[in-house]
Design a protein around this motif. Structure first.
Motif: not given
Length: 316
Positions: A299-316
């Protein structure tokens, strides 16, 4: 004197013994003709049954080969897709890691200069120093700048290490290549002995005479929007007539007709029951399907984009 009465014509033509013999022969002939007809019917039924058995068994054997090809091809495409997803994670996380490698040495040089000035205790190193109050203001501002450089260096190392850890964690725990297990491989292939588990209708169905026992799968959205769908076959003969009738059926169904469940041999779409069972198995156990997500893809949006987006909140 009165003449003697004449016997009836039947008595004259057929004496009693001859009449009973004639009836016996007629009954025997009728029985033999009925027996011959029944034997002929049984022979024809046997021939058609053997033909239907061999025809459907060959189709089943061929379809099971296609089933295995569908599974292996689908899994190869799914593995290639997940491989691209893993590369996406590496590229997006690598942006932070590569950029921070550039800023790190710059921050180090700036801090080194600040430490050199603090060691001397004044702004002028090779010439007489300025007044004390000016040096105090200068050193105070330099201290503030060095503090910000130290904070930036700490954030730099934290962001770089956190991006690398997130990349490794996502690639090893979440976005994994869907390599099929032995159980999934065994469930995707079918032995020819499973032919004995099919419905009797599918075993003895006569082609072009008896319709298929199951409905065709529903078309996707792209196929429904195709401009060439339902326009009929371009050639003549029986295939052209069948395609035109199918197109008419499709137009009636779109208009609201209720003949969807009607089956006509060679004219309405349909599939054997074993293929419908394969589609049902995909819905019941999506992880065992070729794509790993049932009859559809991820299903879209792809899961890995959402996981990486949530992880980027810790360093972006």
């Amino acid at each position: 004197p009165q003449p003697a009465p004449r016997p009836p014509p039947s008595a004259l033509a057929f004496p009693r013994g001859a009449r009973s013999s004639f009836l016996a022969r007629a009954r025997a002939s009728l029985r033999s003709s009925r027996g011959a007809a029944m034997e002929t019917h049984a022979t024809v039924a046997k021939s058609w049954g053997v033909f239907g058995w061999n025809y459907n068994r060959a189709n089943y054997k061929y379809d099971q080969g296609l089933r295995w090809q569908r599974y292996t091809t689908g899994r190869k495409m799914a593995m290639a897709q997940v491989g691209m997803f893993r590369q996406d994670i590496t590229d997006l996380a690598g942006v932070s890691m590569s950029k921070l490698k550039i800023y790190g040495p710059i921050y180090g040089i700036v801090i080194t200069v600040c430490v050199t000035v603090f060691v001397e205790g004044r702004s002028g190193l090779k010439f007489p120093g300025p007044p004390v109050f000016i040096s105090a203001i200068y050193l105070q501002c330099l201290c503030i700048g060095m503090s910000f450089m130290a904070l930036a260096t700490w954030l730099l190392f934290h962001a770089a290490m956190r991006a690398q850890i997130a990349c490794i964690q996502l690639r090893t725990r979440k976005v994994r290549v869907p390599v099929p297990t032995q159980r999934q491989l065994d469930s995707s292939r079918k032995l020819l002995s499973t032919w004995e588990e099919q419905h009797l209708y599918d075993m003895f169905r006569i082609p072009f005479v008896m319709p298929n026992g199951a409905n065709s799968p529903e078309a996707s959205d792209d196929e429904d929007e195709s401009p060439t769908r339902g326009q009929g076959y371009k050639h003549g003969g029986i295939p052209g007539v069948a395609a035109k009738v199918k197109a008419k059926f499709h137009e009636k169904h779109e208009a609201g007709a209720t003949s969807t469940e009607a089956h006509m041999p060679g004219l309405t779409p349909g599939n054997p029951t074993w293929y419908e069972k394969e589609l049902e198995d995909r819905e019941e156990a999506p992880e065992h399907s070729p794509s790993g997500y049932g009859k559809g893809g991820q299903p879209e949006p792809y899961e890995h984009f959402e996981l990486l987006r949530n992880a980027q909140k810790e360093w972006w």
